[in-house]
Write a protein that holds these residues in place. Structure first.
Motif, PDB file in Angstrom:
ATOM      1  N   ALA A   1      -7.777  35.172 -15.248  1.00 58.55           N
ATOM      2  CA  ALA A   1      -7.699  36.329 -14.356  1.00 58.55           C
ATOM      3  C   ALA A   1      -8.181  37.615 -15.020  1.00 58.55           C
ATOM      4  O   ALA A   1      -8.314  38.649 -14.356  1.00 58.55           O
ATOM      5  CB  ALA A   1      -6.256  36.514 -13.881  1.00 58.55           C
ATOM      6  N   THR A   2      -8.463  37.584 -16.325  1.00 58.89           N
ATOM      7  CA  THR A   2      -8.914  38.780 -17.030  1.00 58.89           C
ATOM      8  C   THR A   2     -10.328  39.153 -16.591  1.00 58.89           C
ATOM      9  O   THR A   2     -11.230  38.320 -16.649  1.00 58.89           O
ATOM     10  CB  THR A   2      -8.902  38.540 -18.555  1.00 58.89           C
ATOM     11  N   PRO A   3     -10.557  40.388 -16.129  1.00 52.73           N
ATOM     12  CA  PRO A   3     -11.905  40.788 -15.713  1.00 52.73           C
ATOM     13  C   PRO A   3     -12.892  40.692 -16.878  1.00 52.73           C
ATOM     14  O   PRO A   3     -12.534  40.921 -18.034  1.00 52.73           O
ATOM     15  CB  PRO A   3     -11.727  42.251 -15.267  1.00 52.73           C
ATOM     16  N   ARG A   4     -14.126  40.355 -16.566  1.00 50.12           N
ATOM     17  CA  ARG A   4     -15.153  40.247 -17.597  1.00 50.12           C
ATOM     18  C   ARG A   4     -15.377  41.592 -18.287  1.00 50.12           C
ATOM     19  O   ARG A   4     -15.360  42.642 -17.653  1.00 50.12           O
ATOM     20  CB  ARG A   4     -16.464  39.766 -16.986  1.00 50.12           C
ATOM     21  N   LYS A   5     -15.598  41.522 -19.602  1.00 52.74           N
ATOM     22  CA  LYS A   5     -15.912  42.682 -20.439  1.00 52.74           C
ATOM     23  C   LYS A   5     -14.801  43.732 -20.454  1.00 52.74           C
ATOM     24  O   LYS A   5     -15.029  44.886 -20.828  1.00 52.74           O
ATOM     25  CB  LYS A   5     -17.229  43.337 -19.995  1.00 52.74           C
ATOM     26  N   SER A   6     -13.590  43.328 -20.054  1.00 55.41           N
ATOM     27  CA  SER A   6     -12.478  44.283 -20.123  1.00 55.41           C
ATOM     28  C   SER A   6     -11.927  44.337 -21.542  1.00 55.41           C
ATOM     29  O   SER A   6     -12.080  43.397 -22.321  1.00 55.41           O
ATOM     30  CB  SER A   6     -11.370  43.881 -19.139  1.00 55.41           C
TER      31      SER A   6
END
Length: 327
Positions: free
Chosen positions: A264-269
């Motif tokens: 669920a972690t957004p990309r490039k966060s």
């Protein structure tokens, strides 16, 4: 339930330094059930490797000293064993997979000579029988063409193959317990997965217990039955692996879990990090050491928090600032 294979009780390990005697392991206790895997996790400098080396009494001498505690293995206290008895235990009953395979292997001796020593010393085999047994161990750890590879030097092998050799040496005498100190360090993700799968298969085949030391909570989730979280030379939380991931109670454990990316972690966060650093051994306070890292002041730094069983099998340091009551 049968008695645990290994019981570490109230272990204190210290080192002589120019600044005086400093504790690297401070009243550490945990158990390893028979046939199970217990993971020890924490940042560098938290006391994981020193705990492992204390168990098998391989501390640097004369600086390293075990000041207090018991290490009961199969009902006997290893801290009271003689040096001769410990030489039989190491390699024979307790196997060790060291952190860096290139330094664990002697660069000037062939693989076969180093592996054969395990059988010659502990099983009293002849050189010929030990050589054949070594080839069988290379087959067991999935080394291709073992009849040829056994005559190679360590530098002729890849990192993954060297790690398999170290595993073969640790398992040669079919020990009851294996201590694996970051067995996948410096390996790429694909080889890391192969090594972990291999260790799980061999554990199932041989029925051994494993103490797995790692920084990687992903490895812990995949391979372990129970988890011991260490910080500042102390155990701050221990629990069955699923319980720990679902209900982390200590702030340090929650910080470690929050730093792992999920689906669920957004990309490039930017991933959350724990601010500050582990204090040096000479600077550690007698009270809550995670509060010290967070810059808190007062009585929490002077009085050590109680280590309590919050729910069956789930223990945690109950510092008022770091501990979160289960909901």
């Amino acid at each position: 339930m049968s008695d645990p294979l290994l019981q570490v009780h109230d272990l204190i390990t210290a080192f002589d330094t120019d600044g005086g005697l400093v504790r690297a392991v401070d009243h550490v206790s945990f158990e390893v059930p028979r046939g199970k895997t217990v993971g020890i996790v924490g940042e560098s400098g938290c006391g994981k490797s020193v705990t492992a080396m204390s168990i098998i009494r391989l501390l640097p001498q004369p600086m390293g000293k075990i000041l207090h505690g018991e290490v009961n293995f199969k009902g006997r206290n290893l801290l009271k064993a003689t040096d001769a008895e410990m030489r039989k235990v190491r390699g024979g009953e307790i196997g060790v997979i060291f952190q860096e395979p290139m330094t664990a292997l002697n660069p000037v001796h062939r693989i076969g000579k180093q592996l054969s020593e395990c059988f010659i010393l502990h099983k009293k085999m002849s050189k010929k029988d030990a050589w054949h047994a070594s080839i069988e161990m290379l087959k067991l750890v999935r080394i291709p063409a073992p009849e040829h590879r056994i005559s190679d030097y360590p530098h002729q092998l890849s990192g993954g193959m060297r790690q398999r050799i170290v595993i073969a040496m640790a398992l040669a005498c079919r020990p009851d317990l294996v201590i694996a100190d970051e067995p996948t360090t410096a390996l790429d993700v694909t080889v890391q997965a192969q090594i972990l799968d291999l260790m799980k298969q061999l554990q199932a085949e041989m029925g051994m217990s494993v103490v797995l030391i790692t920084h990687d909570l992903g490895v812990i989730a995949e391979t372990c039955d129970e988890v011991v979280v260490m910080y500042g030379g102390r155990v701050v939380e221990k629990a069955p692996v699923r319980e720990l991931f679902e209900r982390p109670l200590h702030a340090y454990t929650r910080g470690l879990l929050a730093s792992i990316p999920t689906l669920a972690t957004p990309r490039k966060s930017i991933l959350p990090t724990i601010p500050g650093m582990v204090a040096g051994l000479l600077d550690l306070v007698p009270g809550c050491r995670f509060c010290q890292r967070m810059g808190r002041e007062g009585a929490v730094l002077r009085e050590r928090p109680a280590f309590e069983e919050v729910s069956p099998g789930h223990w945690a340091e109950t510092c008022p600032n770091c501990f979160e009551e289960p909901k």
